[in-house]
Design a protein around this motif. Structure first.
Motif, PDB file in Angstrom:
ATOM      1  N   LEU A   1     -28.734  52.049  45.761  1.00 37.18           N
ATOM      2  CA  LEU A   1     -27.483  52.309  46.218  1.00 37.18           C
ATOM      3  C   LEU A   1     -26.847  51.196  47.132  1.00 37.18           C
ATOM      4  CD1 LEU A   1     -28.075  56.120  46.415  1.00 37.18           C
ATOM      5  CD2 LEU A   1     -27.368  54.667  44.449  1.00 37.18           C
ATOM      6  N   SER A   2     -27.422  50.156  47.165  1.00 40.04           N
ATOM      7  CA  SER A   2     -26.812  49.127  48.209  1.00 40.04           C
ATOM      8  C   SER A   2     -25.410  48.743  47.832  1.00 40.04           C
ATOM      9  CB  SER A   2     -27.863  47.991  48.238  1.00 40.04           C
ATOM     10  OG  SER A   2     -27.689  47.293  47.147  1.00 40.04           O
ATOM     11  N   ASN A   3     -24.557  48.927  48.950  1.00 39.73           N
ATOM     12  CA  ASN A   3     -23.116  48.655  48.761  1.00 39.73           C
ATOM     13  C   ASN A   3     -22.526  49.304  47.838  1.00 39.73           C
ATOM     14  OD1 ASN A   3     -22.783  46.669  51.015  1.00 39.73           O
ATOM     15  ND2 ASN A   3     -24.517  45.689  49.804  1.00 39.73           N
ATOM     16  N   ALA A   4     -22.802  50.582  47.345  1.00 36.62           N
ATOM     17  CA  ALA A   4     -22.299  51.464  46.269  1.00 36.62           C
ATOM     18  C   ALA A   4     -20.889  52.063  46.745  1.00 36.62           C
ATOM     19  CB  ALA A   4     -23.053  52.309  45.808  1.00 36.62           C
ATOM     20  N   GLY A   5     -20.790  52.020  48.134  1.00 38.60           N
ATOM     21  CA  GLY A   5     -19.440  52.768  48.457  1.00 38.60           C
ATOM     22  C   GLY A   5     -19.787  54.020  49.355  1.00 38.60           C
ATOM     23  N   PHE A   6     -21.158  54.440  49.223  1.00 33.11           N
ATOM     24  CA  PHE A   6     -21.324  55.824  49.908  1.00 33.11           C
ATOM     25  C   PHE A   6     -21.411  55.446  51.522  1.00 33.11           C
ATOM     26  CE2 PHE A   6     -23.756  56.463  46.135  1.00 33.11           C
ATOM     27  CZ  PHE A   6     -22.767  57.288  45.333  1.00 33.11           C
ATOM     28  N   THR A   7     -20.782  56.462  52.275  1.00 39.91           N
ATOM     29  CA  THR A   7     -21.122  56.305  53.670  1.00 39.91           C
ATOM     30  C   THR A   7     -21.203  57.847  54.253  1.00 39.91           C
ATOM     31  OG1 THR A   7     -18.321  56.903  53.981  1.00 39.91           O
ATOM     32  CG2 THR A   7     -18.997  54.500  53.763  1.00 39.91           C
ATOM     33  N   GLY A   8     -21.321  57.782  55.689  1.00 38.16           N
ATOM     34  CA  GLY A   8     -21.613  59.069  56.140  1.00 38.16           C
ATOM     35  C   GLY A   8     -23.172  59.024  56.276  1.00 38.16           C
TER      36      GLY A   8
ATOM     37  N   ALA B   1     -25.419  49.511  42.640  1.00 38.89           N
ATOM     38  CA  ALA B   1     -25.126  48.663  43.753  1.00 38.89           C
ATOM     39  C   ALA B   1     -23.766  47.937  43.543  1.00 38.89           C
ATOM     40  CB  ALA B   1     -26.029  47.646  43.903  1.00 38.89           C
ATOM     41  N   TYR B   2     -23.208  47.641  44.460  1.00 35.46           N
ATOM     42  CA  TYR B   2     -22.139  47.074  44.652  1.00 35.46           C
ATOM     43  C   TYR B   2     -20.938  47.383  43.858  1.00 35.46           C
ATOM     44  CZ  TYR B   2     -24.710  43.552  47.250  1.00 35.46           C
ATOM     45  OH  TYR B   2     -25.474  42.989  48.182  1.00 35.46           O
ATOM     46  N   ASN B   3     -20.462  48.543  44.014  1.00 28.25           N
ATOM     47  CA  ASN B   3     -19.354  49.081  43.355  1.00 28.25           C
ATOM     48  C   ASN B   3     -18.505  49.927  44.591  1.00 28.25           C
ATOM     49  OD1 ASN B   3     -19.461  48.805  40.393  1.00 28.25           O
ATOM     50  ND2 ASN B   3     -21.487  49.837  41.004  1.00 28.25           N
ATOM     51  N   THR B   4     -17.301  50.570  44.265  1.00 26.68           N
ATOM     52  CA  THR B   4     -16.683  51.063  45.507  1.00 26.68           C
ATOM     53  C   THR B   4     -16.422  52.392  45.117  1.00 26.68           C
ATOM     54  OG1 THR B   4     -14.355  50.371  44.169  1.00 26.68           O
ATOM     55  CG2 THR B   4     -15.327  49.176  45.922  1.00 26.68           C
ATOM     56  N   LEU B   5     -17.487  53.426  45.075  1.00 24.44           N
ATOM     57  CA  LEU B   5     -17.353  54.860  44.535  1.00 24.44           C
ATOM     58  C   LEU B   5     -17.127  55.364  45.833  1.00 24.44           C
ATOM     59  CD1 LEU B   5     -20.869  54.801  42.706  1.00 24.44           C
ATOM     60  CD2 LEU B   5     -18.705  54.829  41.821  1.00 24.44           C
ATOM     61  N   SER B   6     -17.201  56.897  45.767  1.00 19.21           N
ATOM     62  CA  SER B   6     -16.570  57.912  46.806  1.00 19.21           C
ATOM     63  C   SER B   6     -17.342  57.455  48.323  1.00 19.21           C
ATOM     64  CB  SER B   6     -17.061  59.318  46.358  1.00 19.21           C
ATOM     65  OG  SER B   6     -18.074  59.666  46.421  1.00 19.21           O
ATOM     66  N   PHE B   7     -16.515  58.119  49.198  1.00 21.83           N
ATOM     67  CA  PHE B   7     -16.942  57.941  50.634  1.00 21.83           C
ATOM     68  C   PHE B   7     -18.088  58.760  51.174  1.00 21.83           C
ATOM     69  CE2 PHE B   7     -14.251  54.312  50.563  1.00 21.83           C
ATOM     70  CZ  PHE B   7     -12.965  54.636  50.594  1.00 21.83           C
ATOM     71  N   SER B   8     -18.129  59.893  50.365  1.00 23.78           N
ATOM     72  CA  SER B   8     -19.044  60.730  50.849  1.00 23.78           C
ATOM     73  C   SER B   8     -20.364  60.770  50.073  1.00 23.78           C
ATOM     74  CB  SER B   8     -18.632  62.211  50.811  1.00 23.78           C
ATOM     75  OG  SER B   8     -18.259  62.554  49.559  1.00 23.78           O
ATOM     76  N   PHE B   9     -21.705  60.546  50.725  1.00 23.17           N
ATOM     77  CA  PHE B   9     -22.771  60.521  50.078  1.00 23.17           C
ATOM     78  C   PHE B   9     -23.307  61.780  49.321  1.00 23.17           C
ATOM     79  CE2 PHE B   9     -26.443  57.242  50.474  1.00 23.17           C
ATOM     80  CZ  PHE B   9     -27.047  57.788  49.487  1.00 23.17           C
ATOM     81  N   PRO B  10     -23.593  61.963  48.100  1.00 23.41           N
ATOM     82  CA  PRO B  10     -23.819  63.038  47.406  1.00 23.41           C
ATOM     83  C   PRO B  10     -25.209  63.562  47.469  1.00 23.41           C
ATOM     84  CG  PRO B  10     -23.572  61.154  45.718  1.00 23.41           C
ATOM     85  CD  PRO B  10     -23.209  60.871  47.053  1.00 23.41           C
ATOM     86  N   CYS B  11     -25.394  64.978  47.390  1.00 24.72           N
ATOM     87  CA  CYS B  11     -26.650  65.288  47.591  1.00 24.72           C
ATOM     88  C   CYS B  11     -27.434  65.848  46.565  1.00 24.72           C
ATOM     89  CB  CYS B  11     -26.351  66.634  48.597  1.00 24.72           C
ATOM     90  SG  CYS B  11     -25.410  66.351  50.022  1.00 24.72           S
ATOM     91  N   GLY B  12     -27.248  65.323  45.228  1.00 14.77           N
ATOM     92  CA  GLY B  12     -28.073  65.916  44.266  1.00 14.77           C
ATOM     93  C   GLY B  12     -29.067  64.965  43.681  1.00 14.77           C
ATOM     94  N   PHE B  13     -29.523  64.059  44.654  1.00 11.85           N
ATOM     95  CA  PHE B  13     -30.465  62.880  43.862  1.00 11.85           C
ATOM     96  C   PHE B  13     -31.733  63.727  43.812  1.00 11.85           C
ATOM     97  CE2 PHE B  13     -27.093  59.926  45.520  1.00 11.85           C
ATOM     98  CZ  PHE B  13     -27.245  59.214  44.520  1.00 11.85           C
ATOM     99  N   ASP B  14     -32.141  64.765  44.644  1.00 12.85           N
ATOM    100  CA  ASP B  14     -33.461  65.224  44.373  1.00 12.85           C
ATOM    101  C   ASP B  14     -33.759  66.001  43.210  1.00 12.85           C
ATOM    102  OD1 ASP B  14     -31.457  67.142  45.017  1.00 12.85           O
ATOM    103  OD2 ASP B  14     -32.737  68.604  45.688  1.00 12.85           O
ATOM    104  N   LYS B  15     -32.589  66.243  42.231  1.00 12.41           N
ATOM    105  CA  LYS B  15     -32.908  66.505  40.892  1.00 12.41           C
ATOM    106  C   LYS B  15     -33.481  65.465  39.955  1.00 12.41           C
ATOM    107  CE  LYS B  15     -28.774  69.750  41.309  1.00 12.41           C
ATOM    108  NZ  LYS B  15     -27.502  70.009  40.688  1.00 12.41           N
TER     109      LYS B  15
END
Length: 1114
Positions: free
Chosen positions: A129-136, A106-120
Motif C-alpha cells: 500500500l506504499s504511496n496509495a494515498g492512505f493517511t492517519g 501502490a502509487y495511487n491517490t485513494l481516500s485519505f483515511s486508512f480503512p480497517c477491513g484488511f483483516d478479512k
C-alpha cells in the motif's frame, strides 16, 4: 539435426506453459466478477490502463491487474501506478475477495483515511500500500494478517502533501508481534517515534526478516545489539532517522548483508572498516553524516561492492591503490570528505565504473587516465588541489561520458578539443582553473548534445571559438573572467536558439548593442544575461525578453537615463545590476515589476530623489550616487521583505525616519557618509533583532546612542564613527554577543573607559568575537582594565591554518545569491588614509587614540596574537611599554606616541618581524633604541620627543660605558653670533601684537574658542567634500597638568612636500588598498585628503587610527 531438435523442444515447452496457465487461471466466478465491478464503481479509473477493459462482457480473470486460481477465484490484484483516485472504505467490496493472496495498490491517490477491513483478507501473503494515498493511523487489523511475508506501507511525504501515516496505537510492537513469517518490511516515512532500545527489540522477533526498510520514521538510536538475531538480513535501510549513534560493528557479521543505507542519521565516531570488507556487500550509503569518521581499508579480494557512497562524512586518509580490486564498482561517491593525497592510477582499472565523484576533498597531483572505464558517464573532481594538464588524455575512448566537472582546481595547459567533441557529452564545467591559450582546433560536432559549457575564471585568450556558436542545444554558456578578446555581435549567437543563460562578463570583449532592434530579442527563452565589463555604451534591446530573470550590465560605460521599459521587461524579473556605470537618471514614468528582488545601482551619477522601491525587494543598493533628498517618511512600508539596504555616500539630508524600524527583516542597514541629522531612533536599536550590520558613520547625527539593545541582539558590525554623538556608550551594548566591529570614533562621547560596561566585565561572554575596536577622537578617560580587554578572545586566535584559509570579514546577506556585506577599515597615519576595502577574517585592530586614557598599557594585549594594528596614541598612558607586546608577531603598525610612557624600549619588540610602522614619539622613553631587524628600517620620526633615547637612527649616540643619558640640557658657550638682531625682533613684536588682539581672547575665553573651532570644522567638513576632498577632524588633546607633554605639538615632519606618499612598505596583506593622498593644513594641524588618488595592490606605511567603512561584493 541439432537445430531441428532445439525447435521441437522449444515448441514443447511453449505448449506446456500454455496448458499450465489454463489450469492455473480458470474461468472467473460470477460473484468474483461482481465484487470487482463493485470496486470499480467506487474508484475513478478513467486514467487507468489496467481497468480500461473491466466490463461484464469479458471474463474477469482476463482483466488487467487480475490473476485467478484454477477455480476462477481472484488471488492477485495489482493496480499499482494506475492514477486511480476515489474511496476505499470499510464496506468496500475489495474486502470480500477473501481468496486474495497478493494485493498491490501502490502509487495511487485513494481516500485519505486508512480503512480497517484488511483483516478479512486473511490469506494475504503480499500487501503493498506504499504511496496509495492512505493517511492517519495504521489500523490494528493489519497485525492480524499472520500469513504476510511482504508488507509495504511506506509513504513519500512529497507525494502526499505532507499528510503523514502513523504507527502509534497500535505501535510498531503491536503491528509486528504476530507477523512472524515476515521476510520484507517497508515502513519508510511512517511516523513511528521510538527509541533504539524499543524498535530494535520489537523487530528482533522477526527471525525470518530479510529486508528492513524504515527510512524517515522518527527513529532514534542507538542501533541495539538485539538486531544481531536477524541473521537473514540482507537489506538494512534506516536513512534519515535521528539515530545520533555509532555504527555498530556487528553489522559486519551479518553473513547475507548486501545493502546498508544509513544516510543523514547523525552518525558519529569511527566507522567499522570491516563492514567495507564484507564479501556479499553490494551497496553502502552513509551520505551526510558529517561527524562520522573513518578511512578506506586495503581491499584484498574482488568484492561484490557496486555502490559506495561516503559523501558528506568526515572520512579521511588516502585512496588505497587496491581500490581496483572492487571490479564490480559502478558508483564511487566520496565527495565532501577529507580525503587527501594523489588519486591512485588504479582507478583507471575500474572498468564497470559509471559514476565517479571525488569533489570537495584535498586530492593533489595529476588526474589519472580513466580511458579504460568505457562505461564512465559522470566525472566530478571539482574543488580539490589537482594540477597538471588534461590535454594528453584519450578522451575519445569515453563515448558514454555525459558530465565532467573539474572546477576549482589548479589545472593548466590547453583545453583538449577531443573532450568537447565527445558525442554524448552534455555538461562541461572547467571554471576556476589555470587553463590558458586559445581554444582552437575543435572539430565540428554533428548533433552535439552539449547544453552546459562553463569555462569561466581561467586564463583563456584569443577570440571565442566559432564552434561555440554552432552548439544548437546549448542552454548555458559561461565564459566570464578570462582574456577573450574581439567583438561580439548579436548575429554571432543567432544559432543558440535554446540559450537561457549567457555570461560574457569580465573579458576584453566588446559587445555591440547599438542596433535599434537587437537580434537578442529573438531569444524568448533567455533568463540570465550577464554582460558586465563588456564595453557597452547603451542598453541592449531586450524588450521581447519576456522570460528574463537576471540582468547584469555593471562596470560598463552606459550613460544617460535608465529606460523605463527595462523595469517591466518581464513579469519574472528578479535581479538588476547596473552598478559602476555613468547613469544620471531614471526615465519617467516607470513601473517596477512586483517580483523584483535585487536592485543594484551603486557607483553611478544618479541625482534627485531615491528611486521608487519594489515592495518585494530583498536587496537594495543605491550607494555612491548623488541623491540629495531625504529618506521618505514611510520608507518602512517598502522594506518589509528587504534584507540589505544601502544609500551610503550620497547627499541625503534630514532625519532617519522612525518607519524604518518596520523593516524587521533587515540584516544590513548602511546610511553612512551622508548629511543625515537628528537622533538615532530608539526603535532602530531595540526592535530590529535580525540586524547584523548598522553603519551610520559620517553623518551629523546627534544625541546619545540609545540604551535599547535587546537580549536578542544580532549586530556584528556597529559603526557610528564621525558624527556628533554625545553621552555614554550604552550598557545594553554588552548584550550584542556577536559583535565583531565596534566603531564609535570621532564623536563627542564623554565616558570612563570601559564606560559603565565595567558593571558587566565579569561576564566572560562579553564581545568574544570582537576584532576591530575604534574609540578614537572622543573624550574617554580612566584606565584600561585587564579584565575587560581580556574578553576579546577573537584577537587571540591565530594559527598557520587560518592563514591558509584566508577569508574576509563579512556579513552573509543572501547565501544562495552569494551576496555579502564586506566590512572595511580606514587607517590613517601622517596625513595619509588607507582604506582596506576587504578585511581578512584574521585581521584585528584596536584604536583608542586621541582620548584621555591613563594608567599602564594592559599586559593582556600581549595575548592578541592576531592583532595587526594597535594605536593608543594621544592619551595620558604611563608606565612601561609591556614586553609582552613582543608576542604580537602579526603586528604591522604600533603607535604609542604622545603619552607619558617611560623607561626603555623593550628588546622583545625585535620579535615583531612584520612591523612596518612604529611611532613612539613624544613620550619620556630613555635608553638605547633596540638595534636590528625591523628597527633598522625606522627613521627619527618614530622616536622624536624622547630626550632620553639614544642610538640609531638618532644622531645622539649612547655612551658605551653607560647607556643612560643625562637628560639635563648642557649650557652652551655664548658666541658673538648670539647677539640680538633688534630689527627682526621689532618686526616680530609688531606681528605678534596684531595677532594677539584676535588670539588672546580665544585662549582665555574657552567657549568662544570652541565655538570658532567647531564652526570652522563644520564649514570645512561640509564644503571640502564638494571639491573632491575629505576633511578629517583633529584631536583636541589636553596638556598634562605638570606640563610634561604638549600634545598640540606638530606631530608630522612634513616640510614642504604636498601630496607626498610614504616610501615605507608594510608587510604583505590581502585585499585592496585605497590610499587618499593628503595635504597638511599648517595653521590648523588638520589633514585634507584628495579623493583622486588611486587604489594600490600593496599598502603604504601607516600608523593606524582605524575606523570602519564598508563595501559590497556580490
Amino acid at each position: 539435426m541439432d537445430m531441428l531438435l532445439m525447435r521441437i523442444s522449444g515448441l514443447f515447452w511453449l505448449l506446456l506453459y500454455s496448458f499450465v496457465a489454463v489450469l492455473v487461471s480458470g474461468e472467473c466466478q460470477s460473484h468474483q466478477q461482481e465484487l470487482l465491478l463493485g470496486l470499480g464503481k467506487t474508484l475513478n479509473s478513467s486514467l487507468s490502463l489496467k481497468m480500461r477493459n473491466w466490463n461484464q462482457s469479458t471474463d474477469c480473470c482476463s482483466w488487467g491487474g487480475i490473476t485467478c486460481d484454477q477455480g476462477g477465484r481472484v488471488m492477485k490484484l495489482d493496480l499499482s501506478n494506475q492514477l486511480i483516485s476515489g474511496t476505499i472504505d470499510n464496506s468496500s467490496s475489495l474486502f470480500n475477495l477473501q481468496h486474495l493472496q497478493r494485493l498491490n495498490l501502490a502509487y495511487n491517490t485513494l481516500s485519505f483515511s486508512f480503512p480497517c477491513g484488511f483483516d478479512k483478507l486473511s490469506n494475504l501473503s503480499y500487501l503493498n500500500l506504499s504511496n496509495a494515498g492512505f493517511t492517519g493511523q495504521v489500523p490494528a487489523e493489519i497485525s492480524r494478517l499472520t500469513n504476510l511475508i511482504t508488507l509495504d506501507l511506506s509513504v513519500n511525504l512529497f507525494l502526499r502533501d505532507g499528510r503523514p501515516l502513523k504507527l502509534q496505537k497500535p505501535n510498531l510492537k503491536m503491528l509486528v508481534e504476530n507477523l512472524t513469517r515476515l521476510r520484507s518490511l517497508h515502513l519508510g516515512g511512517v511516523k513511528i517515534s521510538a527509541r533504539g532500545n524499543e524498535w530494535c527489540k520489537w523487530l528482533s522477533s522477526l527471525t525470518n526478516l530479510e529486508e528492513l526498510s524504515m527510512p524517515n520514521c522518527n527513529l532514534s538510536g542507538p542501533i541495539e545489539d538485539s538486531l544481531q538475531k536477524l541473521k537473514n538480513l540482507s537489506i538494512i535501510h534506516l536513512d534519515r532517522n535521528n539515530l545520533s549513534a555509532m555504527v555498530p560493528a556487528f553489522l559486519a557479521h551479518l553473513p547475507n548483508l548486501t545493502s546498508l543505507r544509513l544516510s543523514s542519521c547523525g552518525l558519529h565516531g569511527q566507522f567499522p572498516r570491516e563492514i567495507l570488507q564484507v564479501r556479499m556487500l553490494q551497496s553502502l550509503d552513509v551520505l551526510d553524516n558529517e561527524k562520522l569518521q573513518g578511512s578506506l581499508p586495503e581491499f584484498h579480494h574482488n568484492g561484490s561492492l557496486q555502490n559506495l557512497v561516503l559523501s558528506g562524512t568526515n572520512f579521511s586518509g588516502s585512496l588505497p591503490q587496491s581500490i581496483d580490486k572492487l571490479v564490480n564498482l559502478t558508483r564511487l561517491d566520496l565527495s565532501s570528505c577529507n580525503f587527501s593525497g594523489a588519486i591512485p592510477s588504479s582507478v583507471s582499472n575500474l572498468q564497470q565504473l559509471v559514476y565517479l565523484d571525488l569533489s570537495f576533498n584535498n586530492f593533489t597531483g595529476q588526474i589519472p587516465c580513466v580511458d579504460l572505464s568505457k562505461n564512465l558517464a559522470h566525472v566530478d573532481l571539482s574543488c580539490n588541489k589537482l594540477s597538471g594538464k588534461i590535454e594528453s588524455f584519450k578522451w575519445e575512448d569515453l563515448p558514454n561520458l555525459t558530465h565532467i566537472d573539474l572546477r576549482h582546481n589548479s589545472l593548466n595547459g590547453n583545453i583538449p578539443s577531443s573532450l568537447v567533441a565527445l558525442p554524448s557529452l552534455k555538461r562541461v564545467l572547467l571554471s576556476n582553473n589555470q587553463f590558458d591559450g586559445e581554444v582552437t582546433g575543435v572539430p565540428k560536432v554533428r548533433e552535439s548534445l552539449l547544453y552546459t559549457l562553463d569555462l569561466s575564471c581561467n586564463q583563456l585568450q584569443g577570440p571565442i571559438p566559432a564552434y561555440v556558436f554552432e552548439l544548437g542545444r546549448l542552454s548555458v554558456l559561461v565564459l566570464s573572467s578570462n582574456n577573450f578578446n574581439g567583438t561580439i555581435r548579436p548575429r554571432d549567437i543567432r544559432k543558440l536558439v535554446n540559450l537561457t543563460y549567457l555570461d560574457l562578463s569580465h573579458n576584453n570583449l566588446s559587445v555591440i548593442a547599438t542596433e535599434s532592434y537587437s537580434v537578442l530579442s529573438s531569444f524568448p527563452k533567455i533568463t540570465t544575461l550577464k554582460l558586465a565589463s563588456c564595453k557597452l555604451n547603451v542598453f541592449p534591446d531586450l524588450k521581447n525578453q519576456s522570460r528574463l530573470t537576471h540582468l547584469d550590465l555593471s562596470q560598463n560605460q552606459i550613460s544617460g537615463e535608465v529606460p523605463n521599459w527595462i523595469w517591466s521587461v518581464s513579469d519574472n524579473l528578479l535581479h538588476l545590476n547596473f552598478s559602476f556605470n555613468q547613469l544620471e537618471g531614471l526615465q519617467k514614468p516607470y513601473q517596477i515589476v512586483p517580483n523584483l528582488s535585487v536592485i543594484d545601482l551603486r557607483f553611478n551619477r544618479l541625482t534627485g530623489h531615491i528611486p521608487t522601491l519594489s515592495l518585494s525587494a530583498s536587496y537594495l543598493d543605491f550607494s555612491s550616487n548623488n541623491f540629495t533628498s531625504s529618506l521618505p517618511s514611510n520608507i518602512g512600508n517598502y522594506l518589509s521583505y528587504t534584507i540589505f539596504f544601502s544609500v551610503s555616500s550620497n547627499g541625503l539630508t534630514g532625519a532617519i525616519p522612525k518607519s524604518i524600524c518596520e523593516a524587521v527583516n533587515l540584516r544590513v542597514l548602511d546610511l553612512s557618509n551622508n548629511s543625515l541629522s537628528g537622533a538615532i531612533p530608539k526603535c532602530l536599536i531595540g526592535q530590529m533583532d535580525l540586524l547584523g550590520v548598522l553603519n551610520l558613520r559620517g553623518n551629523n547625527l546627534s544625541g546619545q546612542i540609545p540604551n535599547a539593545f535587546s537580549r536578542k541582539c544580532s549586530i556584528e558590525t556597529l559603526d557610528v564613527n564621525g558624527n556628533e554623538l554625545t553621552g555614554k556608550v550604552p550598557i545594553s551594548l554588552g548584550r550584542c554577543r556577536k559583535l565583531e566591529v565596534l566603531n564609535v570614533g570621532n564623536n563627542h562621547i564623554n565616558d570612563t573607559y570601559p564606560c559603565h560596561l565595567k558593571n558587566i566585565t565579569t561576564d566572560k561572554r562579553l564581545w568574544p568575537k570582537l576584532q576591530i575596536v575604534d574609540f578614537a577622537h572622543n573624550s574617554f578617560n580612566g584606565k584600561l582594565p585587564n579584565k575587560f580587554v581580556a574578553r576579546w578572545k577573537a584577537m587571540e586566535v591565530y594559527d598557520d591554518e587560518a592563514q591558509l584559509n584566508v577569508k574576509h570579514l563579512r556579513f552573509e546577506v543572501l547565501r544562495l545569491a552569494r551576496i555579502y556585506y564586506l566590512d572595511g577599515i580606514t587607517v590613517t597615519n601622517k596625513g595619509l588614509q588607507m582604506e582596506l576595502v576587504k578585511i581578512l577574517t584574521i585581521f584585528t585592530s584596536i584604536d583608542l587614540s586621541c582620548n584621555n586614557l591613563e594608567g599602564p598599557i594592559p599586559d593582556v594585549i600581549g595575548k592578541f596574537k592576531a592583532l595587526y594594528f594597535l594605536n593608543l596614541s594621544h592619551n595620558a598612558l604611563s608606565g612601561k611599554i609591556p614586553p609582552s607586546l613582543g608576542n604580537l608577531q602579526q603586528l604591522e603598525s604600533l603607535d604609542l606616541s604622545c603619552n607619558n610612557l617611560s623607561d626603555g624600549i623593550p628588546q622583545q619588540l625585535l620579535k615583531l618581524t612584520f612591523l612596518a610602522v612604529l611611532n613612539l614619539s613624544h613620550n619620556q622613553l630613555e635608553g638605547r633604541i633596540p638595534d636590528g631587524k625591523q628597527f633598522a628600517t625606522f627613521t627619527n620620526d618614530s622616536y622624536v620627543g624622547n630626550k632620553g633615547l639614544c642610538g640609531n637612527p638618532l644622531t645622539k649616540q649612547c655612551n658605551d660605558a653607560n647607556h643612560s643619558q643625562d637628560l639635563r640640557p648642557r649650557a652652551s658657550k655664548k658666541t658673538q653670533n648670539d647677539e640680538f638682531d633688534w630689527q627682526i625682533i621689532v618686526i616680530g613684536v609688531g606681528f605678534g601684537v596684531g595677532a594677539a588682539v584676535f588670539v588672546v581672547p580665544l585662549m582665555f575665553w574657552k567657549r568662544a574658542s570652541r565655538w570658532v573651532d567647531d564652526n570652522v570644522d563644520k564649514f570645512l567638513a561640509k564644503n571640502l567634500p564638494k571639491m573632491g576632498l575629505v576633511y578629517t577632524r583633529p584631536c583636541y588633546d589636553n596638556v598634562d597638568t605638570d606640563g610634561n607633554i604638549e600634545h598640540d605639538k606638530k606631530r608630522y615632519d612634513d616640510d614642504d612636500d604636498d601630496d607626498e606618499e610614504s616610501d615605507e612598505s608594510t608587510g604583505e596583506f590581502g585585499g585592496r588598498y585605497c590610499v587618499y593622498c593628503s595635504k597638511l593644513d599648517e595653521t590648523r594641524k588638520k589633514t585634507i585628503h584628495n579623493l583622486g588618488c588611486i587604489c594600490h595592490d600593496s599598502p603604504p606605511s601607516l600608523s593606524p587610527s582605524s575606523s570602519t567603512s564598508s563595501s559590497f561584493s556580490p
